[in-house]
Write an enzyme that holds these catalytic residues in place. Structure first.
Site, PDB file in Angstrom:
ATOM      1  N   HIS A  46       0.813  -1.225   0.000  1.00 14.73           N
ATOM      2  CA  HIS A  46       0.000   0.000   0.000  1.00 14.73           C
ATOM      3  C   HIS A  46       0.840   1.266   0.000  1.00 14.73           C
ATOM      4  O   HIS A  46       0.304   2.353  -0.134  1.00 14.73           O
ATOM      5  CB  HIS A  46      -0.969  -0.004   1.187  1.00 14.73           C
ATOM      6  N   ARG A  71       7.307  -5.361   3.168  1.00 12.17           N
ATOM      7  CA  ARG A  71       6.012  -6.012   2.933  1.00 12.17           C
ATOM      8  C   ARG A  71       5.809  -6.023   1.427  1.00 12.17           C
ATOM      9  O   ARG A  71       5.869  -4.986   0.772  1.00 12.17           O
ATOM     10  CB  ARG A  71       4.844  -5.278   3.580  1.00 12.17           C
ATOM     11  N   ASP A  85      17.062 -10.478  -2.186  1.00 11.98           N
ATOM     12  CA  ASP A  85      18.346 -10.204  -2.845  1.00 11.98           C
ATOM     13  C   ASP A  85      18.767  -8.748  -2.624  1.00 11.98           C
ATOM     14  O   ASP A  85      19.961  -8.437  -2.576  1.00 11.98           O
ATOM     15  CB  ASP A  85      18.258 -10.483  -4.355  1.00 11.98           C
ATOM     16  N   GLU A 147      -5.474 -11.525   7.832  1.00 11.39           N
ATOM     17  CA  GLU A 147      -6.350 -10.367   7.623  1.00 11.39           C
ATOM     18  C   GLU A 147      -7.582 -10.727   6.801  1.00 11.39           C
ATOM     19  O   GLU A 147      -8.213  -9.853   6.223  1.00 11.39           O
ATOM     20  CB  GLU A 147      -5.580  -9.192   7.003  1.00 11.39           C
ATOM     21  N   ASP A 173      -7.883  -4.698   7.155  1.00 15.61           N
ATOM     22  CA  ASP A 173      -8.506  -5.724   6.308  1.00 15.61           C
ATOM     23  C   ASP A 173      -9.288  -6.720   7.144  1.00 15.61           C
ATOM     24  O   ASP A 173     -10.370  -7.162   6.739  1.00 15.61           O
ATOM     25  CB  ASP A 173      -7.433  -6.437   5.480  1.00 15.61           C
TER      26      ASP A 173
END
Ligand code: 3PY
Ligand code: MG
Length: 263
Positions: A46, A71, A85, A147, A173
């Site tokens: 988000h 995230r 990585d 969620e 959520d």
């Protein structure tokens, strides 16, 4: 390899205070990393953040005491592997609703034979040291977001996933799915029960329990409730609040709890 201090903190039952970045800026990541957080998460789901920004934010965080996390957008192995990585020391994966999804997530974070992570540690070697490939499976933190209603129904099976370090509640959520309203601090009885359930089952499975919060006070009460990993709001909320407070004080007014933007 550079150890992951979050793993040790969890073993020693120390609280982990995690920052959360939605603004695509290496400079603000660097500022956040110097504010005392144990870890700081770059939010590609988000947050307004693409891979190039995430890379410079992870580089900036590497120059601070905070452990860099990301995230991801979704449970997508290619993006998970690329962020590892790039030097993320842990991944928070949204919308994990089944044990299969949890296994797929963890597998993307672990080199064979434990998982299916492809080899090419790139910047992780620079941050972590040349023996990174040997120890990455032990050090990289994996948190599955709970969620959805289905995620709650499958909570025990998700928590059973080998190599999963813990769960992180996305309260907006979760309350949206349970009550029809997105609210991070919802007091709806179904939401209170769901949060208690995630906490109790995480403890029973000896896995880390985390939750997103909207303020330092809310994060403190979640720690008192038994959570070990809390996020006391994100950078956008904090910037909005600090600016609103400064403007109100300059005008001799009392700052409002939330501004015209909703933050
Ligand atoms: C939620 O509250 O749903 C989240 O994903 C927190 O970022
Ligand atoms: Mg969410």
């Amino acid at each position: 390899m550079r150890k992951n201090p979050l793993k040790a903190a969890f073993r020693q039952q120390q609280p982990i205070i995690n920052g959360w970045l939605a603004i695509p800026s290496g400079y603000s990541a660097e500022i956040a990393g110097h504010q005392g957080y144990d870890s700081v998460t770059v939010d590609l789901q988000h947050g307004m953040i693409d891979f190039a920004s995430a890379l410079s934010m992870l580089q900036a965080l590497s120059s601070t005491p905070a452990t860099p996390l990301a995230r991801v957008n979704s449970n997508e192995p290619a993006q998970i592997m690329r962020l590892l990585d790039a030097g993320a020391w842990g991944i928070i994966c949204p919308m994990i609703s089944t044990a299969e999804q949890a296994q797929q997530f963890v597998s993307a974070c672990r080199y064979p034979p434990m998982g299916t992570r492809s080899f090419g540690p790139a910047r992780a070697l620079l941050y972590g040291g040349k023996d990174y490939p040997e120890y990455a499976n032990e050090e990289i933190l994996t948190l599955a977001m709970i969620e959805t209603r289905e995620g709650l129904d499958n909570l025990d099976a998700i928590l059973d996933t080998d190599g999963l370090d813990g769960v992180f509640i996305g309260p907006n959520d979760l309350s949206l799915t349970l009550t029809g309203h997105a609210s991070a601090e919802s007091q709806h009885p179904d939401m209170l029960a769901a949060v208690e359930l995630v906490l109790a089952r995480s403890h029973a499975h000896k896995k880390l329990a985390g939750i997103f919060c909207t303020s330092g006070q809310a994060a403190a009460s979640r720690l008192a409730q038994g959570f070990q990993f809390v996020t006391p709001a994100n950078d956008v909320m904090q910037l909005g609040r600090a600016a609103r407070e400064a403007v109100a004080l300059a005008r001799g007014e009392t700052p409002t709890a939330s501004g015209t933007s909703g933050y």
